[in-house]
Enzyme design. Structure first.
Site, PDB file in Angstrom:
ATOM      1  N   ASP A  47       0.829  -1.200   0.000  1.00 53.60           N
ATOM      2  CA  ASP A  47       0.000   0.000   0.000  1.00 53.60           C
ATOM      3  C   ASP A  47       0.872   1.262   0.000  1.00 53.60           C
ATOM      4  O   ASP A  47       0.355   2.385  -0.028  1.00 53.60           O
ATOM      5  CB  ASP A  47      -1.034  -0.005   1.139  1.00 53.60           C
ATOM      6  CG  ASP A  47      -0.403  -0.089   2.520  1.00 53.60           C
ATOM      7  OD1 ASP A  47       0.836  -0.197   2.607  1.00 53.60           O
ATOM      8  OD2 ASP A  47      -1.144  -0.036   3.520  1.00 53.60           O
ATOM      9  N   SER A  48       2.203   1.070  -0.049  1.00 55.06           N
ATOM     10  CA  SER A  48       3.113   2.182  -0.362  1.00 55.06           C
ATOM     11  C   SER A  48       2.741   2.756  -1.732  1.00 55.06           C
ATOM     12  O   SER A  48       3.183   3.852  -2.097  1.00 55.06           O
ATOM     13  CB  SER A  48       4.574   1.721  -0.352  1.00 55.06           C
ATOM     14  OG  SER A  48       4.731   0.569  -1.154  1.00 55.06           O
ATOM     15  N   ASP A  86      -1.116  -6.124  -0.027  1.00 58.97           N
ATOM     16  CA  ASP A  86      -1.453  -5.517   1.267  1.00 58.97           C
ATOM     17  C   ASP A  86      -2.953  -5.354   1.424  1.00 58.97           C
ATOM     18  O   ASP A  86      -3.632  -4.875   0.503  1.00 58.97           O
ATOM     19  CB  ASP A  86      -0.840  -4.105   1.352  1.00 58.97           C
ATOM     20  CG  ASP A  86       0.445  -4.078   2.142  1.00 58.97           C
ATOM     21  OD1 ASP A  86       0.633  -4.941   3.012  1.00 58.97           O
ATOM     22  OD2 ASP A  86       1.258  -3.171   1.882  1.00 58.97           O
ATOM     23  N   LYS A 116      -0.873  -9.433   3.089  1.00 57.99           N
ATOM     24  CA  LYS A 116      -0.066  -8.941   4.218  1.00 57.99           C
ATOM     25  C   LYS A 116      -0.954  -8.078   5.116  1.00 57.99           C
ATOM     26  O   LYS A 116      -1.741  -7.270   4.619  1.00 57.99           O
ATOM     27  CB  LYS A 116       1.137  -8.134   3.729  1.00 57.99           C
ATOM     28  CG  LYS A 116       1.972  -7.520   4.853  1.00 57.99           C
ATOM     29  CD  LYS A 116       3.360  -7.116   4.403  1.00 57.99           C
ATOM     30  CE  LYS A 116       3.446  -5.830   3.652  1.00 57.99           C
ATOM     31  NZ  LYS A 116       2.987  -4.628   4.389  1.00 57.99           N
ATOM     32  N   GLU A 118      -0.755  -5.596   8.656  1.00 56.65           N
ATOM     33  CA  GLU A 118       0.093  -4.884   9.614  1.00 56.65           C
ATOM     34  C   GLU A 118      -0.441  -5.089  11.032  1.00 56.65           C
ATOM     35  O   GLU A 118      -1.647  -4.946  11.265  1.00 56.65           O
ATOM     36  CB  GLU A 118       0.107  -3.382   9.299  1.00 56.65           C
ATOM     37  CG  GLU A 118       0.852  -3.051   8.038  1.00 56.65           C
ATOM     38  CD  GLU A 118       0.982  -1.542   7.802  1.00 56.65           C
ATOM     39  OE1 GLU A 118       0.677  -0.742   8.714  1.00 56.65           O
ATOM     40  OE2 GLU A 118       1.405  -1.173   6.696  1.00 56.65           O
ATOM     41  N   GLU A 185       9.932  -3.917   9.766  1.00 51.42           N
ATOM     42  CA  GLU A 185      10.245  -2.618   9.164  1.00 51.42           C
ATOM     43  C   GLU A 185      10.841  -1.668  10.201  1.00 51.42           C
ATOM     44  O   GLU A 185      10.266  -1.468  11.288  1.00 51.42           O
ATOM     45  CB  GLU A 185       8.976  -2.001   8.548  1.00 51.42           C
ATOM     46  CG  GLU A 185       9.254  -0.637   7.922  1.00 51.42           C
ATOM     47  CD  GLU A 185       8.168  -0.126   6.987  1.00 51.42           C
ATOM     48  OE1 GLU A 185       7.183  -0.848   6.743  1.00 51.42           O
ATOM     49  OE2 GLU A 185       8.328   1.007   6.499  1.00 51.42           O
TER      50      GLU A 185
HETATM   51  O1  KIV Z   1       3.623  -1.098   1.457  1.00 50.74           O
HETATM   52  C1  KIV Z   1       4.800  -1.473   1.372  1.00 50.74           C
HETATM   53  O2  KIV Z   1       5.511  -1.234   0.398  1.00 50.74           O
HETATM   54  C2  KIV Z   1       5.347  -2.240   2.489  1.00 50.74           C
HETATM   55  C3  KIV Z   1       6.819  -2.477   2.499  1.00 50.74           C
HETATM   56  C4  KIV Z   1       7.515  -1.253   2.928  1.00 50.74           C
HETATM   57  C5  KIV Z   1       7.179  -3.650   3.329  1.00 50.74           C
HETATM   58  O3  KIV Z   1       4.626  -2.610   3.357  1.00 50.74           O
END
Ligand code: KIV
Length: 294
Positions: A47-48, A86, A116, A118, A185
């Site tokens: 989600d970056s 994510d 993924k 968090e 992270e």
């Molecule tokens: O969203 C993302 O790119 C991430 C990485 C920084 C692990 O969660």
């Protein structure tokens, strides 16, 4: 026969054998395709996306629809690579039914192989229920960008004993809940090393030192794919694509302005009969010279 994507059983074996896992983010077809051609082990549709592609200043505005759309494009570009997507902000905190609906979309519509989440011990029940539903889950602890407002900024985690113990507890809770791996992270190297040696599942670090079982970086950081790249201590840049793109587009603009593009080799020409119909005569000085279109 086409290569099969890596799977979570092989990832665990890679940890046992001391073979590092490489992971990079990607958000669209070309980035995924290039990452696959470069033989990366895992692609993360992070989600970056919000920061590096959509122009937000955090990951919080990213929606499930955004994630599904981009995951699907990545899956088209990297058919033979293990893809993790994510779950975005607040899509897995209102009960397992809602979480599983979102996860179903990421896998059925986005074609992710895993998701993924968090968080640590506080989301262990969600991780357990997701794994029980047959979905591989990658955990993510340390600096968790979706909670940046609660953490109070992008701070290094695991700097004191209490924080180190909390991270260790979170990692163990996620492993116990069935996560197949954990992203660490911005965690101090010592704490990441201790977690890595305690767990049977692989750790994948970003700013978490040299002893993790794998490493992950953001595509746009690896390539400096932005106009205002901000150096980060934990990132190594391997290219300067942003500068190359800017120079190339600048050159194109100049050549349009000074009429050196398109050149003779870029044009298509019509038959003499067309020229005759237009101008009443063949090969007027105004008409471009014929160029083969073959
Ligand atoms: O969203 C993302 O790119 C991430 C990485 C920084 C692990 O969660």
């Amino acid at each position: 026969m086409a290569a099969q994507p890596l799977n979570i059983v092989k990832m665990k074996k890679m940890k046992q054998d001391g073979i590092p896992l490489s992971m990079i983010t990607a958000y669209d077809y070309p980035s995924a395709r290039l990452a696959e051609e470069a033989a990366v082990d895992i692609i993360l549709v992070g989600d970056s996306l919000g920061n590096v592609v959509l122009g937000y200043d955090s990951t919080i505005p990213v929606t499930l629809d955004d994630m599904v759309y981009h995951t699907r494009a990545v899956a088209r570009g990297a058919e033979h690579t293990f893809i993790v997507a994510d779950m975005p902000f607040m899509t897995y905190h209102s009960g397992i039914t809602e979480a599983l609906q979102g996860i179903r979309r990421l896998m059925q519509e986005g074609h992710a192989h895993a998701i993924k989440l968090e968080g640590g011990a506080e989301i262990a029940d969600t991780v357990r229920a997701t794994v029980q539903a047959g979905v591989p889950v990658l955990g993510h602890i340390g600096l968790t960008p979706q909670s940046v407002n609660q953490i109070g900024g992008y701070r290094i985690q695991g700097k004191d004993a209490a924080d180190a113990e909390r991270l260790m507890r979170d990692a163990k809770a996620l492993e116990e809940a069935g996560a197949f791996g954990i992203v660490l992270e911005l965690v101090t190297e010592e704490v990441a090393a201790a977690i890595t040696s305690e767990l049977k599942i692989p750790t994948i670090g970003i700013g978490a030192g040299r002893d993790c079982d794998g490493q992950v970086l953001v595509y746009h950081d690896v390539l400096k794919y932005t106009s205002d790249y901000m150096p980060k201590r934990f990132v190594k840049t391997y290219g300067d694509i942003g500068e190359q793109i800017k120079q190339s587009i600048g050159q194109y603009v100049n050549e349009v302005k000074n009429r050196s593009f398109p050149a003779k080799e870029h044009v298509f020409t019509a038959d003499d009969s067309v020229v005759q119909a237009l101008y009443g005569k063949v090969a007027s000085e105004k008409t471009p010279e014929k160029v083969s279109s073959k």
